[in-house]
Motif scaffolding. Sequence first.
Motif, PDB file in Angstrom:
ATOM      1  N   CYS A 195       0.831  -1.220   0.000  1.00 27.10           N
ATOM      2  CA  CYS A 195       0.000   0.000   0.000  1.00 27.10           C
ATOM      3  C   CYS A 195       0.862   1.266   0.000  1.00 27.10           C
ATOM      4  CB  CYS A 195      -0.899  -0.014   1.241  1.00 27.10           C
ATOM      5  SG  CYS A 195      -1.866   1.477   1.424  1.00 27.10           S
ATOM      6  N   THR A 196       0.502   2.201  -0.878  1.00 32.27           N
ATOM      7  CA  THR A 196       1.205   3.488  -0.932  1.00 32.27           C
ATOM      8  C   THR A 196       0.376   4.605  -0.277  1.00 32.27           C
ATOM      9  OG1 THR A 196       0.234   3.879  -3.092  1.00 32.27           O
ATOM     10  CG2 THR A 196       2.451   2.909  -3.054  1.00 32.27           C
ATOM     11  N   ASN A 197      -0.721   4.205   0.359  1.00 35.19           N
ATOM     12  CA  ASN A 197      -1.608   5.148   1.049  1.00 35.19           C
ATOM     13  C   ASN A 197      -2.153   6.229   0.107  1.00 35.19           C
ATOM     14  OD1 ASN A 197      -2.935   5.513   3.464  1.00 35.19           O
ATOM     15  ND2 ASN A 197      -1.539   7.111   4.149  1.00 35.19           N
ATOM     16  N   CYS A 198      -2.483   5.824  -1.108  1.00 39.35           N
ATOM     17  CA  CYS A 198      -2.984   6.802  -2.091  1.00 39.35           C
ATOM     18  C   CYS A 198      -4.429   7.219  -1.807  1.00 39.35           C
ATOM     19  CB  CYS A 198      -2.884   6.226  -3.495  1.00 39.35           C
ATOM     20  SG  CYS A 198      -4.035   4.854  -3.770  1.00 39.35           S
ATOM     21  N   MET A 199      -5.141   6.445  -0.972  1.00 40.24           N
ATOM     22  CA  MET A 199      -6.522   6.744  -0.550  1.00 40.24           C
ATOM     23  C   MET A 199      -7.578   6.433  -1.602  1.00 40.24           C
ATOM     24  SD  MET A 199      -6.420   8.181   2.566  1.00 40.24           S
ATOM     25  CE  MET A 199      -7.799   9.283   2.753  1.00 40.24           C
ATOM     26  N   THR A 200      -7.183   5.878  -2.746  1.00 41.51           N
ATOM     27  CA  THR A 200      -8.185   5.573  -3.786  1.00 41.51           C
ATOM     28  C   THR A 200      -9.287   4.678  -3.228  1.00 41.51           C
ATOM     29  OG1 THR A 200      -6.486   5.728  -5.468  1.00 41.51           O
ATOM     30  CG2 THR A 200      -8.495   4.571  -6.101  1.00 41.51           C
ATOM     31  N   CYS A 201      -8.880   3.654  -2.464  1.00 39.93           N
ATOM     32  CA  CYS A 201      -9.866   2.706  -1.926  1.00 39.93           C
ATOM     33  C   CYS A 201     -10.852   3.416  -0.998  1.00 39.93           C
ATOM     34  CB  CYS A 201      -9.155   1.569  -1.198  1.00 39.93           C
ATOM     35  SG  CYS A 201      -7.914   2.126  -0.023  1.00 39.93           S
ATOM     36  N   ASN A 212      -8.071   2.508   3.579  1.00 36.59           N
ATOM     37  CA  ASN A 212      -6.599   2.585   3.655  1.00 36.59           C
ATOM     38  C   ASN A 212      -6.106   2.328   5.079  1.00 36.59           C
ATOM     39  OD1 ASN A 212      -7.708   5.223   4.346  1.00 36.59           O
ATOM     40  ND2 ASN A 212      -5.596   5.960   4.370  1.00 36.59           N
ATOM     41  N   VAL A 215      -6.280  -1.319   5.709  1.00 36.82           N
ATOM     42  CA  VAL A 215      -5.153  -1.994   5.051  1.00 36.82           C
ATOM     43  C   VAL A 215      -3.895  -1.851   5.911  1.00 36.82           C
ATOM     44  CG1 VAL A 215      -3.602  -1.909   3.051  1.00 36.82           C
ATOM     45  CG2 VAL A 215      -6.085  -1.760   2.728  1.00 36.82           C
ATOM     46  N   CYS A 235      -7.510  -0.740  -6.571  1.00 33.11           N
ATOM     47  CA  CYS A 235      -6.140  -0.553  -6.070  1.00 33.11           C
ATOM     48  C   CYS A 235      -5.130  -0.987  -7.135  1.00 33.11           C
ATOM     49  CB  CYS A 235      -5.934  -1.362  -4.790  1.00 33.11           C
ATOM     50  SG  CYS A 235      -4.229  -1.261  -4.207  1.00 33.11           S
ATOM     51  N   LYS A 237      -2.045  -1.123  -6.853  1.00 33.77           N
ATOM     52  CA  LYS A 237      -0.925  -1.868  -6.240  1.00 33.77           C
ATOM     53  C   LYS A 237      -1.324  -3.288  -5.856  1.00 33.77           C
ATOM     54  CE  LYS A 237       1.473   1.807  -6.574  1.00 33.77           C
ATOM     55  NZ  LYS A 237       2.344   1.918  -7.722  1.00 33.77           N
ATOM     56  N   ALA A 239      -3.102  -4.313  -3.452  1.00 31.38           N
ATOM     57  CA  ALA A 239      -2.872  -4.506  -2.011  1.00 31.38           C
ATOM     58  C   ALA A 239      -4.065  -5.166  -1.319  1.00 31.38           C
ATOM     59  CB  ALA A 239      -2.574  -3.160  -1.356  1.00 31.38           C
ATOM     60  N   ILE A 240      -5.199  -5.237  -2.020  1.00 29.65           N
ATOM     61  CA  ILE A 240      -6.402  -5.833  -1.417  1.00 29.65           C
ATOM     62  C   ILE A 240      -6.901  -6.937  -2.350  1.00 29.65           C
ATOM     63  CG2 ILE A 240      -8.707  -5.372  -0.484  1.00 29.65           C
ATOM     64  CD1 ILE A 240      -7.943  -2.372  -0.459  1.00 29.65           C
TER      65      ILE A 240
END
Length: 248
Positions: A195-201, A212, A215, A235, A237, A239-240
């Motif tokens: 996770c890059t903590n982009c907040m999209t999710c 986020n 995650v 996501c 990445k 990550a989920i």
Amino acid sequence: MKKQIPVRQRPRQILLVVSLLLFPVTMNYLSPYVVIDGAIQGILAASPIVFGIQFLSALVLGRAYCGWVCPAGKLQDLCVDFNNQPVNGRKIDWVKWAIWAPWLGTILFFLVKAGTSLRVNPLHLTETGVSVDSPLKFVNFYAVALIFLLIAGLAGRRAACHSICWMAPFMILGKKLGDALRIPRLRLRAEEEKCTNCMTCTNHCPMSLPVNEMVKVSDMENTECILCGNCVDGCTKKAIQYRFGQAK
Ligand code: SF4
Ligand code: SF4
């Protein structure tokens, strides 16, 4: 530019649209009113049977019904273009329990009172099998639709799921019972290192969950998650993911 819908989200959207188009047929089978009316007359209508099926389905599918099938959920999703504000779940989530508990208590009271004279009639108030089978019943239908549209339009993303849905508690309790019995079910899993903590999710979660943050602590369990998969497919990445298994 037109927004691309991820491949897995297409069947979900098709299911939801079909369910919404069929809502004039199915409304009574999901109705919180028909069950009460039936119970008062000593009749077990279709909707309590549907609620029981939703409870049992949640043992293995969690709240996937809400994310993949519910016509009222799709109605609220239509409001996102007008109001995409996240809902403060922690407060509003309790409202539905405050409505649900006395509602269920009333139903159980009348069903117990009926005792051995209780009759089963899935077509109670739906004699033709179609919920909206006369022009007058369209008034009820539009009133129900308007309630969901207004709540989501004014309060934000799927606010009616959080606040007034009488079906959600059955599925939440089904999830909890399944977990207590260690029954494997559909869930989410996170790989926090990706996770890059982009907040999209978080920004696209229809239930306004802090995805986020979930995650980050690798805990994707939330009673309000409807397993829609927006976070999984959104996501970049990866990550989920979905997983099928027991609670940790
Ligand atoms: S979309 Fe993916 S990368 Fe972005 S915050 Fe969510 S989990 Fe992390
Ligand atoms: S956490 Fe993910 S799967 Fe659950 S409701 Fe939010 S976007 Fe959907």
